[in-house]
Motif scaffolding. Structure first.
Motif, PDB file in Angstrom:
ATOM      1  N   ASP B 218      55.397  43.544  64.796  1.00  0.00           N
ATOM      2  CA  ASP B 218      55.549  44.007  66.212  1.00  0.00           C
ATOM      3  C   ASP B 218      56.545  45.285  66.354  1.00  0.00           C
ATOM      4  OD1 ASP B 218      57.129  44.457  68.641  1.00  0.00           O
ATOM      5  OD2 ASP B 218      57.366  42.564  68.553  1.00  0.00           O
ATOM      6  N   MET B 219      55.914  46.030  66.969  1.00  0.00           N
ATOM      7  CA  MET B 219      56.408  47.945  66.210  1.00  0.00           C
ATOM      8  C   MET B 219      57.580  47.238  66.985  1.00  0.00           C
ATOM      9  SD  MET B 219      53.300  49.217  66.847  1.00  0.00           S
ATOM     10  CE  MET B 219      54.212  51.372  67.146  1.00  0.00           C
ATOM     11  N   ARG B 220      58.222  46.427  67.888  1.00  0.00           N
ATOM     12  CA  ARG B 220      59.649  46.655  68.073  1.00  0.00           C
ATOM     13  C   ARG B 220      60.524  45.896  68.148  1.00  0.00           C
ATOM     14  NH1 ARG B 220      58.008  45.178  74.318  1.00  0.00           N
ATOM     15  NH2 ARG B 220      57.169  43.553  73.420  1.00  0.00           N
ATOM     16  N   THR B 221      60.854  44.900  67.275  1.00  0.00           N
ATOM     17  CA  THR B 221      61.491  44.402  66.410  1.00  0.00           C
ATOM     18  C   THR B 221      61.358  44.373  64.897  1.00  0.00           C
ATOM     19  OG1 THR B 221      60.103  42.425  66.534  1.00  0.00           O
ATOM     20  CG2 THR B 221      60.974  42.150  69.175  1.00  0.00           C
ATOM     21  N   GLY B 222      60.298  44.334  64.965  1.00  0.00           N
ATOM     22  CA  GLY B 222      60.535  44.877  63.110  1.00  0.00           C
ATOM     23  C   GLY B 222      59.613  43.803  62.441  1.00  0.00           C
ATOM     24  N   GLN B 223      59.443  42.582  63.310  1.00  0.00           N
ATOM     25  CA  GLN B 223      59.312  42.069  62.951  1.00  0.00           C
ATOM     26  C   GLN B 223      57.679  41.277  62.511  1.00  0.00           C
ATOM     27  OE1 GLN B 223      61.572  38.097  62.290  1.00  0.00           O
ATOM     28  NE2 GLN B 223      63.074  40.762  62.888  1.00  0.00           N
ATOM     29  N   CYS B 224      57.777  40.731  61.302  1.00  0.00           N
ATOM     30  CA  CYS B 224      56.334  40.275  61.213  1.00  0.00           C
ATOM     31  C   CYS B 224      55.550  38.629  62.116  1.00  0.00           C
ATOM     32  CB  CYS B 224      56.354  39.916  59.193  1.00  0.00           C
ATOM     33  SG  CYS B 224      54.685  38.911  58.873  1.00  0.00           S
ATOM     34  N   VAL B 225      55.109  39.032  62.813  1.00  0.00           N
ATOM     35  CA  VAL B 225      54.497  37.729  63.908  1.00  0.00           C
ATOM     36  C   VAL B 225      53.802  36.903  63.802  1.00  0.00           C
ATOM     37  CG1 VAL B 225      55.192  39.060  65.536  1.00  0.00           C
ATOM     38  CG2 VAL B 225      52.833  39.291  65.336  1.00  0.00           C
ATOM     39  N   GLN B 226      53.033  37.435  62.630  1.00  0.00           N
ATOM     40  CA  GLN B 226      51.571  36.153  61.579  1.00  0.00           C
ATOM     41  C   GLN B 226      51.432  37.113  59.928  1.00  0.00           C
ATOM     42  OE1 GLN B 226      48.040  36.586  65.374  1.00  0.00           O
ATOM     43  NE2 GLN B 226      47.838  35.117  64.189  1.00  0.00           N
ATOM     44  N   SER B 227      50.875  35.957  59.385  1.00  0.00           N
ATOM     45  CA  SER B 227      50.550  37.045  58.515  1.00  0.00           C
ATOM     46  C   SER B 227      49.070  35.383  57.122  1.00  0.00           C
ATOM     47  CB  SER B 227      51.161  36.392  56.500  1.00  0.00           C
ATOM     48  OG  SER B 227      51.995  35.435  56.743  1.00  0.00           O
ATOM     49  N   PHE B 228      48.739  36.175  56.770  1.00  0.00           N
ATOM     50  CA  PHE B 228      47.163  35.431  56.202  1.00  0.00           C
ATOM     51  C   PHE B 228      47.795  35.745  54.468  1.00  0.00           C
ATOM     52  CE2 PHE B 228      45.680  35.048  60.685  1.00  0.00           C
ATOM     53  CZ  PHE B 228      46.034  35.571  60.681  1.00  0.00           C
ATOM     54  N   GLU B 229      47.152  34.661  53.673  1.00  0.00           N
ATOM     55  CA  GLU B 229      47.851  34.948  52.493  1.00  0.00           C
ATOM     56  C   GLU B 229      46.558  34.018  52.053  1.00  0.00           C
ATOM     57  OE1 GLU B 229      50.890  34.038  49.166  1.00  0.00           O
ATOM     58  OE2 GLU B 229      51.327  34.396  51.589  1.00  0.00           O
ATOM     59  N   THR B 230      44.950  34.860  51.947  1.00  0.00           N
ATOM     60  CA  THR B 230      43.616  33.854  51.433  1.00  0.00           C
ATOM     61  C   THR B 230      42.900  34.788  50.168  1.00  0.00           C
ATOM     62  OG1 THR B 230      42.252  34.728  52.804  1.00  0.00           O
ATOM     63  CG2 THR B 230      43.292  32.678  53.590  1.00  0.00           C
ATOM     64  N   HIS B 231      43.349  35.823  50.212  1.00  0.00           N
ATOM     65  CA  HIS B 231      42.405  36.862  49.186  1.00  0.00           C
ATOM     66  C   HIS B 231      43.048  36.521  48.075  1.00  0.00           C
ATOM     67  CE1 HIS B 231      40.346  40.282  51.120  1.00  0.00           C
ATOM     68  NE2 HIS B 231      40.823  39.970  52.167  1.00  0.00           N
ATOM     69  N   GLU B 232      42.855  36.558  46.585  1.00  0.00           N
ATOM     70  CA  GLU B 232      43.076  37.035  45.519  1.00  0.00           C
ATOM     71  C   GLU B 232      42.777  37.491  44.837  1.00  0.00           C
ATOM     72  OE1 GLU B 232      38.873  34.751  44.190  1.00  0.00           O
ATOM     73  OE2 GLU B 232      39.119  33.551  45.714  1.00  0.00           O
ATOM     74  N   SER B 233      42.871  39.287  45.606  1.00  0.00           N
ATOM     75  CA  SER B 233      43.929  40.346  45.011  1.00  0.00           C
ATOM     76  C   SER B 233      44.464  41.052  45.808  1.00  0.00           C
ATOM     77  CB  SER B 233      43.030  40.306  44.258  1.00  0.00           C
ATOM     78  OG  SER B 233      43.032  41.762  42.760  1.00  0.00           O
ATOM     79  N   ASP B 234      44.575  42.335  45.563  1.00  0.00           N
ATOM     80  CA  ASP B 234      45.129  43.165  46.133  1.00  0.00           C
ATOM     81  C   ASP B 234      44.704  43.765  47.764  1.00  0.00           C
ATOM     82  OD1 ASP B 234      46.360  45.290  43.490  1.00  0.00           O
ATOM     83  OD2 ASP B 234      46.991  43.159  44.209  1.00  0.00           O
ATOM     84  N   ILE B 235      44.926  43.660  48.783  1.00  0.00           N
ATOM     85  CA  ILE B 235      44.127  43.900  49.802  1.00  0.00           C
ATOM     86  C   ILE B 235      44.114  45.662  49.692  1.00  0.00           C
ATOM     87  CG2 ILE B 235      44.468  43.703  52.165  1.00  0.00           C
ATOM     88  CD1 ILE B 235      45.772  40.815  51.773  1.00  0.00           C
ATOM     89  N   ASN B 236      43.365  46.095  49.796  1.00  0.00           N
ATOM     90  CA  ASN B 236      42.749  47.987  49.764  1.00  0.00           C
ATOM     91  C   ASN B 236      43.286  48.006  51.315  1.00  0.00           C
ATOM     92  OD1 ASN B 236      43.164  48.097  47.284  1.00  0.00           O
ATOM     93  ND2 ASN B 236      40.952  47.161  46.887  1.00  0.00           N
ATOM     94  N   SER B 237      42.486  47.643  52.459  1.00  0.00           N
ATOM     95  CA  SER B 237      42.103  47.936  53.259  1.00  0.00           C
ATOM     96  C   SER B 237      42.076  47.168  54.229  1.00  0.00           C
ATOM     97  CB  SER B 237      40.761  48.924  53.805  1.00  0.00           C
ATOM     98  OG  SER B 237      40.243  49.407  54.581  1.00  0.00           O
ATOM     99  N   VAL B 238      42.639  47.854  55.541  1.00  0.00           N
ATOM    100  CA  VAL B 238      42.421  46.487  56.918  1.00  0.00           C
ATOM    101  C   VAL B 238      42.305  47.010  58.818  1.00  0.00           C
ATOM    102  CG1 VAL B 238      44.668  44.735  56.459  1.00  0.00           C
ATOM    103  CG2 VAL B 238      45.210  46.880  57.458  1.00  0.00           C
ATOM    104  N   ARG B 239      41.503  46.505  58.835  1.00  0.00           N
ATOM    105  CA  ARG B 239      40.892  47.260  59.987  1.00  0.00           C
ATOM    106  C   ARG B 239      40.575  46.889  60.807  1.00  0.00           C
ATOM    107  NH1 ARG B 239      41.878  51.951  60.296  1.00  0.00           N
ATOM    108  NH2 ARG B 239      40.807  51.961  57.639  1.00  0.00           N
TER     109      ARG B 239
END
Lengths: 468, 346
Positions: B218-239
């Motif tokens: 959330d850009m206003r509060t700085g809070q992480c509202v959701q997270s996902f951890e299913t990849h097995e290595s570094d995440i290079n790109s999100v879209r």
């Protein structure tokens, strides 16, 4: 043969799951039943065992992964580049050829995952051995490396030469076939890890990640925050997958006619035909829009607002309904939210005077609760102080004015008059390529807007100032 | 004490496991099943229509201008170039005082570009058409991190920039004053990428990092509202998917994955046995039906987002594809590579 299983640099190793995958496939390739059939290969007067042809490799990959020969050749090529397979006849040419050229599997001792990064000392010993064997006649770049190493690790040079002599003596006691194989393996390893100048460096992986300086502190505070986040996430409301996924099918279907890569675009795709009519016909200031464009405004309120022309049309409609102040208010709030920090207090003040103050010239109708909260917040104006009010007006327009606009004569009329462009085909004669015209740079707006000190927006009309 | 730290860590892991269980409960169907009734895609032909040559070293990042034909690109040797991709003319060039310029972005107005990398900063250069003017003279230093800048993008105006860094954080900055408006903490390692949500309220963005996690903020509060951890290595790109209800990520584990924000879970994996190297950069076609992935094995794979199949593989680059973006009107996409070139595909 001992395989070094100690992680030389655990951090860097983590970056290369590709090596694990390649090794898995290499092992499959060597499976006695399902793998590649290996045979002896004659190299001059010696017989080298366990060799295969480039074609064998490509065909195995085609079958195993159900891919085309082009892709199989490409994948096979990577195994050679990364040193898992090496060529026998032209060892310096790390290329896979899909013919009867011979190749061998590299021994795991020399796999990139076990011996990386290559040690300077090992390289020095290797070059020293070569130097002794060839009586000083090393290749140019190897000579340079040899001399450079001699300078750099001069203090251990006696050890280097001693090791080199010892290894050469040991290898003389081997069978010729074994000796040649070991030499090929070692040479292949160094060609990958110390590529000759001019060849591609496959082990170049870019800047280091997860460096030790400024690492995130994984302390108690970090984990406490994570726990809190996970607790909140657990309590979250979720929607059934079937509903969510169905919406993608609908979205893709709805937008497919608008997706130039999926379905082409009329009159033609500028990148393919070099004809920019498509861009001209869809510019912000065109007299009559295309049908697809006007249709798209009906997909969602956001689509209408994101198009400068759509926004103008909507404003015209609202003016007829005497509710134009809603859209103006919304735009002013956007200006506050995305504008310069320093200008926020004065902008908020303007908004108050124009839209919120009792008796304001363009007073917006917000519910009393939101109005009260907003007015209270205005005492200490910040970037998001108008958010609630803005959201209220946004949804008001979305639920009320927007649907009515879509049913209005204004919209229906425009849709009826909108253009469906004629298709322009790509020129039949390739040598008669259309001239690629340049366009006025949006940076031209800098000259005019700079004096006004205006904040620049994504949807602002950057103007069509003519080029000199 | 180390006892408490270990306990906290275990507690967090336990909660994560519970979270995955909860997320699985409402997963009543797979995407490809829902997409069974959708027409399959026909033969797919995309070719290189332009090759932009001019960088003397690896191309690391690119961004399109809103005018649909201009592009800014940055490279390892510190050069940032603005091109009219249609004519292939170079219009501006800046030499940064650092190497590995891993991030660059075009301002929404088209009047400036932002870039940064190993200098740990994000700087904004107003674009001038005066051939004699030195662009570096008007440079504005905006963001300051304590490690490399991995990505940057302007929000809805030229006045704010969002950054991600190797220092594990993201931040929002006011361009004029250089003031940090908000910082985002939660990743356990380098943050490598970010993307702004195309939502109505325009308040969220997603980031991905070396901790294999993707986070929605959330850009206003700085809070992480959701997270996902299913990849097995570094995440290079999100879209983000164009509707804003989902996002795709590309990782060193050689897969691309799709995450739905309302279902709050991973809903598709795009992978193939022959794809061994990491996906460095991903983007959707305009309708969201196609997902383009640039990979570290020099290829571009085109995925049918709904059916989960690979539609096409594009060869052409002679080294890693490091960056890939679809043009604003979806008529083409551009890929940048370690082979020093950029290619426009249509």
């Amino acid at each position: 043969m001992t395989i070094n299983t100690l992680s030389q640099d655990g951090v860097q190793r983590q970056q290369m799951p590709c090596l694990t995958k390649m090794e898995r496939m290499i092992i499959s390739m060597q499976d006695p039943d399902m793998g590649i059939k290996l045979r002896n290969q004659r190299l001059l007067i010696t017989v080298i065992p366990h060799a295969m042809t480039g074609l064998d490799i490509v065909e195995w990959l085609i079958k195993k992964c159900s891919i085309s020969d082009e892709e199989a050749l490409h994948v096979g090529q990577l195994f050679v580049k990364y040193g898992y397979i090496y060529p026998l006849k032209e060892p310096r040419n790390l290329i896979l050829k899909a013919d009867d050229s011979s190749y061998r599997f590299q021994t795991p001792y020399y796999w990139m995952s076990t011996r990386w990064p290559a040690s300077e000392l090992d390289y020095a010993i290797y070059l020293a051995k070569k130097n002794i064997r060839k009586q000083g006649e090393l290749i140019e770049y190897e000579k340079e490396c040899y001399n450079a190493l001699h300078k750099r690790i001069n203090h251990t040079w006696d050890f280097v030469v001693m090791q080199a002599r010892e290894q050469l003596r040991a290898s003389k006691q081997r069978r010729k076939g074994d000796r040649i194989v070991l030499e090929c393996q070692e040479q292949a390893y160094w060609l990958v890890n110390r590529p000759p100048p001019g060849t591609q460096d496959s082990i170049d992986h870019g800047p280091e990640r997860r460096t030790t300086n400024t690492r995130v502190q994984l302390n108690a505070e970090f984990y406490k925050k994570e726990i809190e986040h996970n607790r909140i996430s657990l309590a979250r409301n979720r929607v059934k997958s079937s509903i969510c996924l169905e919406s993608y099918v609908k979205y893709c279907e709805q937008y497919q006619p608008h997706d130039p890569i999926m379905q082409g675009c009329l009159p033609s795709n500028p990148w393919i035909t070099d004809d920019i009519m498509f861009w001209n016909m869809n510019s912000e200031t065109v007299a009559l829009p295309t049908k697809l464009r006007v249709e798209r405004w009906s997909f969602s309120f956001m689509e209408l607002l994101n198009d400068q022309m759509g926004r103008k049309e909507f404003l015209t409609y609202l003016e007829k309904e005497f509710s134009a102040e809603n859209l103006c208010f919304w735009q002013a709030c956007e200006d506050v939210r995305h504008g310069e920090t320093a200008k926020i207090p004065e902008k908020v003040d303007e908004v108050y005077k124009q839209f919120l103050a009792p008796g304001a010239s363009r007073w917006v109708n917000i519910d009393s609760k939101t109005m009260e909260k907003t007015l209270e917040g205005l005492k200490r104006p910040h970037r998001f102080v108008l958010d609630d009010a803005q959201m209220h007006i946004y949804f008001l327009m979305k639920k009320d004015s927007y649907p009515r606009y879509l049913k209005s004569e204004l919209y229906k009329n425009l849709l009826a008059r909108a253009i469906v462009p004629q298709e322009t085909k790509k020129s039949v004669f390739p040598f008669m390529r259309r001239q690629r015209h340049s366009s006025p740079s949006p940076a031209l707006a800098t000259q005019t807007a700079e004096d006004d000190g205006k904040a620049k927006y994504s949807n602002s009309n950057s103007g069509t100032a003519s080029r000199l | 004490s180390s006892d408490t730290l270990a306990t906290l860590k275990t507690e967090s892991e336990t909660l994560k496991t519970k979270l995955e269980e909860e997320r699985a409960k409402l997963h009543d169907v797979e995407l490809h099943q829902v997409a069974e009734k959708t027409e399959a895609l026909g033969q797919f032909v995309m070719k290189t229509r332009r090759t932009l040559k001019g960088h003397g070293n690896k191309v690391l990042c690119l961004d399109w201008c809103k005018d649909k034909r201009r592009i800014v690109s940055s490279s390892q040797d510190g050069k940032v170039i603005v091109w009219d991709a249609f004519t292939t003319n170079k219009e501006h060039a800046v030499t940064m005082p650092c190497t590995w310029v891993m991030a660059c972005a075009y301002a929404p107005s088209g009047c400036a570009v932002a870039c940064g990398g190993l200098d740990n900063k994000c700087s904004v250069y107003p674009l001038s058409l005066d051939k004699n003017e030195n662009l570096a003279a008007k440079k504005k230093s905006v963001a300051m991190h304590t490690n490399y800048l991995s990505a940057c993008c302007f929000t809805n105006s030229d006045m704010q920039i969002l950054t991600s860094s190797g220092d594990g954080t993201c931040a929002l900055w006011d361009v004029e004053s250089g003031q940090m408006l908000q910082s985002f903490h939660g990743h356990a390692a380098d943050v490598l990428c970010l993307d702004l949500a195309p939502s109505e309220t325009g308040n969220t963005f997603v980031s991905g990092g070396c901790d294999k996690k993707s986070c929605v903020w959330d850009m206003r509060t700085g809070q992480c509202v959701q997270s996902f951890e299913t990849h097995e290595s570094d995440i290079n790109s999100v879209r983000y998917y164009p509707s804003g209800d989902a996002f795709a990520s590309g990782s060193d584990d050689a897969t691309c994955r799709l995450y739905d924000l309302r279902a709050d879970r991973e809903v598709a994996i795009y992978s193939k046995e022959s794809i061994i190297f990491g996906a460095s950069s991903v983007d959707f076609s305009l309708s969201g039906r196609l997902l383009f992935g640039g990979y570290n094995d020099y290829t571009i794979n085109v995925w049918d987002v709904l059916k989960g199949t690979r539609v096409s593989i594009l060869f052409g680059h002679e080294n890693r594809v490091s960056t890939l973006r679809v043009s604003p009107d979806g008529t083409a996409f551009c890929s940048g590579s370690w082979d020093h070139t950029l290619r426009i595909w249509a």
